[in-house]
Write an enzyme that holds these catalytic residues in place. Structure first.
Site, mmCIF file in Angstrom:
data_model
loop_
_atom_site.group_PDB
_atom_site.id
_atom_site.type_symbol
_atom_site.label_atom_id
_atom_site.label_comp_id
_atom_site.label_asym_id
_atom_site.label_seq_id
_atom_site.Cartn_x
_atom_site.Cartn_y
_atom_site.Cartn_z
ATOM 1 N N LEU A 153 0.712 -1.159 0.034
ATOM 2 C CA LEU A 153 0.086 0.010 0.118
ATOM 3 C C LEU A 153 0.844 1.406 0.144
ATOM 4 O O LEU A 153 2.049 1.165 0.612
ATOM 5 C CB LEU A 153 -0.961 -0.005 1.231
ATOM 6 C CG LEU A 153 -1.926 -1.208 1.504
ATOM 7 C CD1 LEU A 153 -2.547 -0.958 2.687
ATOM 8 C CD2 LEU A 153 -3.066 -1.011 0.285
ATOM 9 N N ASP A 154 0.263 2.140 -0.499
ATOM 10 C CA ASP A 154 1.021 3.674 -0.483
ATOM 11 C C ASP A 154 1.336 3.962 1.157
ATOM 12 O O ASP A 154 0.672 3.582 1.855
ATOM 13 C CB ASP A 154 0.160 4.591 -1.215
ATOM 14 C CG ASP A 154 0.038 4.316 -2.653
ATOM 15 O OD1 ASP A 154 0.924 3.556 -3.329
ATOM 16 O OD2 ASP A 154 -0.829 5.026 -3.427
ATOM 17 N N ARG A 155 2.316 4.612 1.319
ATOM 18 C CA ARG A 155 2.663 5.090 2.502
ATOM 19 C C ARG A 155 1.318 5.886 3.194
ATOM 20 O O ARG A 155 1.193 5.552 4.426
ATOM 21 C CB ARG A 155 3.855 6.010 2.494
ATOM 22 C CG ARG A 155 4.095 6.717 3.919
ATOM 23 C CD ARG A 155 5.499 7.637 3.893
ATOM 24 N NE ARG A 155 5.860 8.126 5.180
ATOM 25 C CZ ARG A 155 5.203 9.187 5.740
ATOM 26 N NH1 ARG A 155 4.244 9.809 4.819
ATOM 27 N NH2 ARG A 155 5.534 9.563 6.882
ATOM 28 N N ASP A 156 0.593 6.567 2.466
ATOM 29 C CA ASP A 156 -0.350 7.169 3.044
ATOM 30 C C ASP A 156 -1.923 6.627 3.172
ATOM 31 O O ASP A 156 -2.991 6.804 3.343
ATOM 32 C CB ASP A 156 -0.514 8.763 2.739
ATOM 33 C CG ASP A 156 0.707 9.625 3.157
ATOM 34 O OD1 ASP A 156 1.508 9.261 3.865
ATOM 35 O OD2 ASP A 156 0.840 10.501 2.397
ATOM 36 N N THR A 157 -1.661 5.409 2.598
ATOM 37 C CA THR A 157 -3.011 4.401 2.533
ATOM 38 C C THR A 157 -2.906 3.286 3.838
ATOM 39 O O THR A 157 -1.917 2.685 3.873
ATOM 40 C CB THR A 157 -2.977 3.621 1.391
ATOM 41 O OG1 THR A 157 -3.148 4.867 0.039
ATOM 42 C CG2 THR A 157 -4.251 2.906 1.087
#
EC number: 5.4.99.-
Length: 295
Positions: free
Chosen positions: A133-137
């Site tokens: 997952l993306d860092r901010d997801t």
């Protein structure tokens, strides 16, 4: 570790044919043969050309694993959603990278799983991250505990057989209850990290399905199902549709307090577990910052 099968077919076959049907790659077989692993037929050393018959017991002894490069453990606790001998599913918080990088070398989710393995006293296994997952997801990330389990799920990923559903908050009010976005995605030449809908040979087919759950003031709460797995796929498709994710400033959203990152959470995964011959289905409630925003 050992993986065991009982051959149940009436017609005999070569050992290498059987292993191929079980998803054992040539690369893994090479690791087994040249790294202190074993392939046994009824407890005795077997060759790939040997014939196996009904009720034979086949055992694959997978050698212990080590990282090629040192990965320091982080002992920040992880939230475990599911664990067995082969898989570990973790609820990733927002603002935590999935894998180590020059920017985040010591406290990615992989570092935290390494720390968890050390605390539990696990030996000879390393985290194989299957989904990122993306860092901010936030939300569910799948780890395999050994090479074979990773290979099986990697095959399902390539064939789009792992079902992943996300919960997202979109800016604006979607008028229809159901959308299918089937548009190719490629790199945005103006950015090192951005992607965009791109109609060229370099773009890859990308398919996203959106289900409206609730319309709340000027936002729409949605369940989103991925049918392909491109980088930033949901964010790109929602932005192209004209409804960027709340607080997704990279793709046209605006920061809406208290949410300071894109409103995206991986809330459900389903995959076939070849070891237990059943589907594994895991769910995760949306993160607290998204919940606070909705409230």
């Amino acid at each position: 570790m050992q993986i065991n099968w009982i051959y149940s077919e009436d017609v005999s076959c070569k050992l290498k044919t059987f292993l191929k049907k079980q998803g054992i790659s040539r690369r893994l077989l090479a690791k087994v043969r040249y790294s202190d692993g074993k392939i046994l037929i009824n407890g005795k050393s077997g060759r790939k050309i040997d014939k196996i018959k009904k009720n034979d017991k086949i055992t694959l002894v997978v050698p212990d694993e080590e990282f090629r490069r040192s990965v320091p453990p982080s002992f920040v606790p992880i939230k475990i959603l599911y664990e067995d001998d082969n898989y570990l599913l973790v609820d990733k918080p927002a603002f935590v990278a999935s894998i180590p990088s020059p920017l985040h070398p010591n406290d990615s989710l992989v570092n935290r799983v390494v720390g968890y393995y050390q605390i539990r006293g696990y030996r000879g296994i390393i985290p194989h991250i299957v989904t990122r997952l993306d860092r901010d997801t936030s939300g569910i990330v799948i780890f395999a505990k050994h090479r074979y389990a990773h290979a099986l799920l990697d095959s399902q990923l390539k064939e789009h057989k792992i079902s992943k559903t996300y919960t997202a908050i979109l800016s604006g009010i979607l008028h229809n209850n159901h959308y299918i976005i089937d548009l190719p995605i490629g790199r945005d030449s103006t950015s090192l990290i951005k992607r965009k809908v791109l109609f060229s040979e370099k773009a890859k087919r990308s398919k996203t399905e959106i289900f409206v759950e609730e319309r709340i003031r000027d936002n729409t709460l949605c369940k989103i199902k991925l049918h392909t797995g491109r980088t930033h796929q949901i964010r790109v498709h929602c932005s192209y549709l004209g409804y960027p994710l709340v607080s997704d400033t990279l793709y046209g959203g605006t920061i809406s307090m208290p949410l300071q990152r894109q409103a995206l959470h991986c809330s459900e995964v389903v995959f076939w577990d070849q070891f237990s011959s059943q589907y594994i289905k895991v769910k995760s409630n949306i993160s607290q910052d998204m919940m606070n925003y909705l409230k």
